[in-house]
Scaffold this motif. Sequence first.
Motif, PDB file in Angstrom:
ATOM      1  N   LYS A 109      28.679  46.694  38.050  1.00 34.93           N
ATOM      2  CA  LYS A 109      27.707  45.741  37.499  1.00 34.93           C
ATOM      3  C   LYS A 109      28.184  44.307  37.679  1.00 34.93           C
ATOM      4  O   LYS A 109      27.412  43.418  38.032  1.00 34.93           O
ATOM      5  N   THR A 110      29.466  44.085  37.466  1.00 32.86           N
ATOM      6  CA  THR A 110      30.036  42.746  37.635  1.00 32.86           C
ATOM      7  C   THR A 110      29.932  42.279  39.071  1.00 32.86           C
ATOM      8  O   THR A 110      29.571  41.121  39.345  1.00 32.86           O
ATOM      9  N   GLU A 111      30.240  43.171  40.017  1.00 31.61           N
ATOM     10  CA  GLU A 111      30.182  42.811  41.435  1.00 31.61           C
ATOM     11  C   GLU A 111      28.757  42.493  41.868  1.00 31.61           C
ATOM     12  O   GLU A 111      28.512  41.545  42.620  1.00 31.61           O
ATOM     13  N   ILE A 112      27.803  43.280  41.407  1.00 27.84           N
ATOM     14  CA  ILE A 112      26.407  43.094  41.821  1.00 27.84           C
ATOM     15  C   ILE A 112      25.799  41.838  41.211  1.00 27.84           C
ATOM     16  O   ILE A 112      25.106  41.068  41.884  1.00 27.84           O
ATOM     17  N   ASP A 113      26.091  41.596  39.936  1.00 29.14           N
ATOM     18  CA  ASP A 113      25.509  40.435  39.251  1.00 29.14           C
ATOM     19  C   ASP A 113      26.294  39.153  39.468  1.00 29.14           C
ATOM     20  O   ASP A 113      25.789  38.054  39.208  1.00 29.14           O
ATOM     21  N   GLY A 114      27.537  39.290  39.911  1.00 29.47           N
ATOM     22  CA  GLY A 114      28.360  38.097  40.101  1.00 29.47           C
ATOM     23  C   GLY A 114      29.031  37.613  38.837  1.00 29.47           C
ATOM     24  O   GLY A 114      29.720  36.591  38.835  1.00 29.47           O
ATOM     25  N   LYS A 115      28.854  38.338  37.742  1.00 25.07           N
ATOM     26  CA  LYS A 115      29.514  38.013  36.484  1.00 25.07           C
ATOM     27  C   LYS A 115      29.588  39.267  35.633  1.00 25.07           C
ATOM     28  O   LYS A 115      28.752  40.165  35.753  1.00 25.07           O
ATOM     29  N   ALA A 116      30.586  39.308  34.766  1.00 27.76           N
ATOM     30  CA  ALA A 116      30.767  40.486  33.915  1.00 27.76           C
ATOM     31  C   ALA A 116      29.728  40.489  32.798  1.00 27.76           C
ATOM     32  O   ALA A 116      29.434  39.447  32.216  1.00 27.76           O
ATOM     33  N   PRO A 117      29.155  41.650  32.496  1.00 30.84           N
ATOM     34  CA  PRO A 117      28.212  41.720  31.381  1.00 30.84           C
ATOM     35  C   PRO A 117      28.926  41.544  30.048  1.00 30.84           C
ATOM     36  O   PRO A 117      30.097  41.914  29.909  1.00 30.84           O
TER      37      PRO A 117
END
Length: 258
Positions: A109-117
């Motif tokens: 999720k972090t890699e796809i969004d560019g930031k950690a949830p």
Amino acid sequence: MSTLEIKDLYAAVETKEGRKQILKGVNLVVNSGETHAIMGPNGSGKSTLAYTLAGHPKYEVESGEVLLDGQDLLKMTPDERAKAGLFLAMQYPVEVPGVSMTNFLRTAKTEIDGKAPAIRTWTKELTDAMKQLKMDPKFATRSVNEGFSGGEKKRAEVLQLELLKPKFAILDETDSGLDVDALRIVSEGVNRAKAASDFGILMVTHYTRILKYIKPDIVHVFADGHFVKTGGPELADELEETGYDAFMPDGSSESALA
């Protein structure tokens, strides 16, 4: 709205008998919110199409284009394709010993969004999704797919789908190996994820049973490496009655390659 466009795609694979061309001029356009069912006999190239789109190194693209919102997917690595919005639910999900489901999902999720949830939001989202998929909470701390049954692996794939929210999801025989209850739960998960983010679906299947839960807008017959017929949902019912013999190039049964 997003668009996935496949243009005159040819791909081959090395076999014991030598190089074999599997995809033979595939053309398809899928838009956000659309569900396309891809049906056909074993060995026709359906799974090859799925893995070629995802970037599996076993399959070599000979020519053609695959564009996601104008971006050339064929020039991207598999992880770049995922970041661009492509998701593949595998027919045979692999085990990843030593990597917990929680760490795997949050890292992805972090890699796809560019930031950690945010931890609090993420934990609730993960817990809720697992509960709806009727997954034991203990699975979150177990290694990815390690020791999971076939049905549990498929639920884990749909869990990823719900949390990662792609633009397009390729479901490669997600119904394979599922009993009636698991099929319903997995299908409900796919429908729930689609309702939340309105992504496009390419659903590879042999049978109509999953189509009773995940309703297709368009049904395609895939045979001998390309699409040979396209129609509405009623085409799936026709195939259930008549089978695929009419679409085989020589009237013979399937080859050994998927």
